[in-house]
Design a protein around this motif. Structure first.
Motif, PDB file in Angstrom:
ATOM      1  N   THR A 195      40.785  52.911  44.081  1.00 16.99           N
ATOM      2  CA  THR A 195      41.132  53.758  42.879  1.00 16.99           C
ATOM      3  C   THR A 195      42.270  54.464  42.956  1.00 16.99           C
ATOM      4  O   THR A 195      42.573  54.822  41.659  1.00 16.99           O
ATOM      5  CB  THR A 195      39.916  54.372  42.503  1.00 16.99           C
ATOM      6  OG1 THR A 195      39.722  55.637  43.806  1.00 16.99           O
ATOM      7  CG2 THR A 195      38.632  53.562  42.784  1.00 16.99           C
ATOM      8  N   ALA A 196      43.092  54.825  44.007  1.00 16.02           N
ATOM      9  CA  ALA A 196      44.271  55.533  43.672  1.00 16.02           C
ATOM     10  C   ALA A 196      45.117  55.242  44.804  1.00 16.02           C
ATOM     11  O   ALA A 196      44.931  55.354  46.089  1.00 16.02           O
ATOM     12  CB  ALA A 196      44.008  57.124  44.021  1.00 16.02           C
ATOM     13  N   THR A 197      46.314  54.539  44.388  1.00  5.68           N
ATOM     14  CA  THR A 197      47.425  54.287  45.234  1.00  5.68           C
ATOM     15  C   THR A 197      48.369  55.312  45.323  1.00  5.68           C
ATOM     16  O   THR A 197      48.773  55.875  44.232  1.00  5.68           O
ATOM     17  CB  THR A 197      47.913  52.891  44.935  1.00  5.68           C
ATOM     18  OG1 THR A 197      48.362  52.878  43.541  1.00  5.68           O
ATOM     19  CG2 THR A 197      46.793  52.078  44.980  1.00  5.68           C
ATOM     20  N   GLY A 198      49.309  55.481  46.135  1.00  5.77           N
ATOM     21  CA  GLY A 198      50.465  56.335  46.299  1.00  5.77           C
ATOM     22  C   GLY A 198      50.278  57.606  46.380  1.00  5.77           C
ATOM     23  O   GLY A 198      50.968  58.494  45.729  1.00  5.77           O
ATOM     24  N   LYS A 199      49.123  58.131  46.703  1.00  2.00           N
ATOM     25  CA  LYS A 199      48.766  59.634  46.314  1.00  2.00           C
ATOM     26  C   LYS A 199      48.990  60.252  47.967  1.00  2.00           C
ATOM     27  O   LYS A 199      48.913  59.743  48.816  1.00  2.00           O
ATOM     28  CB  LYS A 199      47.177  59.890  46.172  1.00  2.00           C
ATOM     29  CG  LYS A 199      46.843  59.165  44.969  1.00  2.00           C
ATOM     30  CD  LYS A 199      47.440  59.273  43.611  1.00  2.00           C
ATOM     31  CE  LYS A 199      47.341  58.559  42.390  1.00  2.00           C
ATOM     32  NZ  LYS A 199      48.023  58.998  41.219  1.00  2.00           N
ATOM     33  N   THR A 200      49.638  61.333  47.629  1.00  2.00           N
ATOM     34  CA  THR A 200      50.068  62.173  48.874  1.00  2.00           C
ATOM     35  C   THR A 200      50.161  63.746  48.660  1.00  2.00           C
ATOM     36  O   THR A 200      49.951  64.051  47.394  1.00  2.00           O
ATOM     37  CB  THR A 200      51.297  61.611  49.112  1.00  2.00           C
ATOM     38  OG1 THR A 200      51.942  62.393  50.597  1.00  2.00           O
ATOM     39  CG2 THR A 200      52.519  61.932  48.211  1.00  2.00           C
ATOM     40  N   PRO A 201      49.856  64.462  49.695  1.00  2.00           N
ATOM     41  CA  PRO A 201      49.806  64.291  51.044  1.00  2.00           C
ATOM     42  C   PRO A 201      48.519  64.320  51.571  1.00  2.00           C
ATOM     43  O   PRO A 201      47.477  64.418  50.785  1.00  2.00           O
ATOM     44  CB  PRO A 201      50.635  65.476  51.501  1.00  2.00           C
ATOM     45  CG  PRO A 201      49.896  66.510  50.677  1.00  2.00           C
ATOM     46  CD  PRO A 201      49.816  65.819  49.241  1.00  2.00           C
ATOM     47  N   ASP A 202      48.434  63.552  53.057  1.00  5.29           N
ATOM     48  CA  ASP A 202      47.342  63.650  53.705  1.00  5.29           C
ATOM     49  C   ASP A 202      47.265  64.865  54.385  1.00  5.29           C
ATOM     50  O   ASP A 202      48.209  65.493  54.728  1.00  5.29           O
ATOM     51  CB  ASP A 202      47.138  62.500  54.875  1.00  5.29           C
ATOM     52  CG  ASP A 202      46.732  61.292  54.179  1.00  5.29           C
ATOM     53  OD1 ASP A 202      46.836  61.124  52.786  1.00  5.29           O
ATOM     54  OD2 ASP A 202      46.112  60.430  54.861  1.00  5.29           O
ATOM     55  N   VAL A 203      45.905  65.612  54.655  1.00  5.10           N
ATOM     56  CA  VAL A 203      45.868  66.616  55.616  1.00  5.10           C
ATOM     57  C   VAL A 203      44.977  66.297  56.848  1.00  5.10           C
ATOM     58  O   VAL A 203      43.835  65.743  56.535  1.00  5.10           O
ATOM     59  CB  VAL A 203      45.089  67.818  54.889  1.00  5.10           C
ATOM     60  CG1 VAL A 203      45.108  69.095  55.870  1.00  5.10           C
ATOM     61  CG2 VAL A 203      45.965  67.914  53.646  1.00  5.10           C
ATOM     62  N   MET A 204      45.363  66.718  58.231  1.00  3.52           N
ATOM     63  CA  MET A 204      44.585  66.436  59.196  1.00  3.52           C
ATOM     64  C   MET A 204      44.580  67.517  60.233  1.00  3.52           C
ATOM     65  O   MET A 204      45.490  68.336  60.368  1.00  3.52           O
ATOM     66  CB  MET A 204      45.180  65.219  59.842  1.00  3.52           C
ATOM     67  CG  MET A 204      44.639  64.774  61.340  1.00  3.52           C
ATOM     68  SD  MET A 204      45.260  63.471  62.126  1.00  3.52           S
ATOM     69  CE  MET A 204      44.567  62.094  61.006  1.00  3.52           C
ATOM     70  N   PHE A 205      43.322  67.856  60.617  1.00  2.00           N
ATOM     71  CA  PHE A 205      43.016  68.894  61.743  1.00  2.00           C
ATOM     72  C   PHE A 205      42.801  68.147  62.919  1.00  2.00           C
ATOM     73  O   PHE A 205      41.889  67.341  63.068  1.00  2.00           O
ATOM     74  CB  PHE A 205      42.026  69.676  61.299  1.00  2.00           C
ATOM     75  CG  PHE A 205      42.062  70.615  60.066  1.00  2.00           C
ATOM     76  CD1 PHE A 205      42.627  72.068  60.404  1.00  2.00           C
ATOM     77  CD2 PHE A 205      42.299  70.216  58.841  1.00  2.00           C
ATOM     78  CE1 PHE A 205      42.843  72.919  59.328  1.00  2.00           C
ATOM     79  CE2 PHE A 205      42.558  71.074  57.938  1.00  2.00           C
ATOM     80  CZ  PHE A 205      42.737  72.469  58.013  1.00  2.00           C
ATOM     81  N   ILE A 206      43.190  68.598  63.920  1.00  2.00           N
ATOM     82  CA  ILE A 206      42.914  68.191  65.393  1.00  2.00           C
ATOM     83  C   ILE A 206      42.450  69.218  66.150  1.00  2.00           C
ATOM     84  O   ILE A 206      42.962  70.356  66.348  1.00  2.00           O
ATOM     85  CB  ILE A 206      44.125  67.510  66.182  1.00  2.00           C
ATOM     86  CG1 ILE A 206      44.756  66.604  65.258  1.00  2.00           C
ATOM     87  CG2 ILE A 206      43.712  67.261  67.435  1.00  2.00           C
ATOM     88  CD1 ILE A 206      46.125  65.927  65.976  1.00  2.00           C
TER      89      ILE A 206
END
Length: 406
Positions: free
Chosen positions: A297-308
């Motif tokens: 439903t949503a393309t080209g969205k940014t940013p991603d967030v990641m926790f390790i």
């Protein structure tokens, strides 16, 4: 869903210079690693003057114990054998600890990089070349007094900047002495006290000192570069590779914040398409918390967030790139072309973790993970708490690729 390349899988593989201090018994041991090339210190028994060469402690001079000679540090900051007294000298404040070395990110499936730092073997130095002739103690009576040092360096960072241009321990010692009282105190606490602290308030203060004392990188990227507020409760941990909106149990956005000039977390145009989930890495030894977007439903969205996350019990944990940080947080571009992969920034601060999922061995299923806190965001281009190959806060390399300012 778009293929996302995270250049931020950075678990505990140090790629900078091996530290020489942080623990006095290591810093003073012949053959052990060190970081200040040309720096000097005394051996444990004060029988030798050691020098840092090729990043390992080597013998510069052996003191003649039969004549009452013992290694000592003079008022000028240099080391001498000529005064007697078998007492341990204080640690040289110019020997830098390595408490904040960033770790090497791997652009794969969150596996730790298998980098083994090269062991620095001591050279076969012959100490007899430095022995006084005829077994007589050396005579320092003709040594001219040094001129007083003007305290003209205002900050702890200024001391570090001065030392960065030094090639001798005498130069580094003079840089330290040139610091004003507050600058010297900050430098000493950052180097000598912070590695020993255990209380949370002290550790938070040390994070501030690492930034305060650090040398800035590319000032196009402000410090800090942004800020994030984190508050999420994940009801389930999924198997490795479960990253699709349709595959598992997910929650809404749990990270809100901003970075750069106009970057927002999450993408403000994504609306309800923002989702987050918890899953394990391929080997199951890290928990990944990821905030991304529904590509249907949503393309080209940014940013991603990641926790390790490498935490196995509830508590407050530091967030950063050091191998001592149990949590690493990366804000990445959500892109299709892997060659253009980059990260907007990384988190630096502390978060609280709780939940039944924080066990000694992570398992998938209905095991909750809760995370809450606030952290500052820094770009790899200007991370003064770390020092890369450029010897300043610009720590970018082939794995740490910073996005352009946004």
């Amino acid at each position: 869903m778009k293929k996302v390349l995270f250049a931020a899988f950075m678990i505990f593989a140090v790629f900078f210079i091996v530290s020489c201090s942080g623990e006095d018994e290591i810093a003073n041991a012949l053959g052990q690693s060190c970081s200040v090339e040309g720096g000097e210190t005394c051996s444990d028994d004060n029988s030798q003057i050691l020098i840092c060469r090729d990043f390992s402690w080597q013998v510069k001079k052996s003191c003649n114990l039969n004549f009452g000679q013992y290694c000592r540090q003079t008022e000028s900051g240099s080391y001498s054998c000529t005064d007697s007294g078998n007492t341990t000298e204080p640690t040289d404040p110019t020997n830098e600890p390595d408490e904040t070395e960033p770790t090497d990110p791997e652009s794969n499936d969150s596996e730790p990089a298998d980098n083994d730092p090269t062991d620095n073997e001591p050279a076969d130095n012959d100490p007899t070349d430095n022995e006084p002739e005829d077994n007589e103690p050396a005579d320092d009576t003709d040594t001219e007094p040094e001129e007083p040092v003007v305290q003209d360096i205002e900050t702890c960072a200024g001391i570090f900047e001065c030392m960065a241009a030094c090639t001798t321990s005498e130069c580094s010692s003079k840089c330290y002495k040139r610091g004003k009282t507050e600058a010297q105190n900050d430098y000493y606490e950052r180097n000598q006290k912070c590695p020993t602290y255990t209380e949370l308030d002290d550790l938070k203060h040390c994070q501030e000192l690492y930034v305060k004392c650090g040398i800035k990188g590319d000032t196009t990227y402000s410090t800090p570069y942004g800020h994030a507020v984190i508050d999420g409760s994940f009801p389930q941990i999924h198997e490795a590779g479960t990253t699709s909106f349709a595959q598992g149990t997910y929650i809404a956005a749990f990270v809100l914040g901003n970075f750069g000039l106009s970057g927002n977390i999450p993408d403000p145009t994504a609306g309800d398409a923002t989702f987050s989930m918890a899953y394990l890495n391929q080997t199951g030894n890290y928990i990944i918390l990821r905030q991304t977007y529904n590509s249907n439903t949503a393309t080209g969205k940014t940013p991603d967030v990641m926790f390790i996350i490498d935490a196995h019990s509830p508590g407050t944990y530091s967030v950063g790139l050091s191998n001592k940080d149990n949590v690493q947080m990366i804000i990445s571009e959500n892109i299709e072309n892997e060659d253009d992969a980059c990260d907007h920034g990384f988190g630096y601060g502390f978060v609280e973790l709780s939940g039944a999922g924080l066990t000694e061995t992570y398992t998938v299923g209905a095991n909750t993970v809760n995370i809450k806190g606030e952290v500052d965001i820094y770009s790899y281009k200007n991370a003064p708490m770390y020092q890369g190959t450029s010897h300043n806060g610009d720590i970018t390399n082939e794995n740490l690729v910073a996005c352009q300012p946004k």
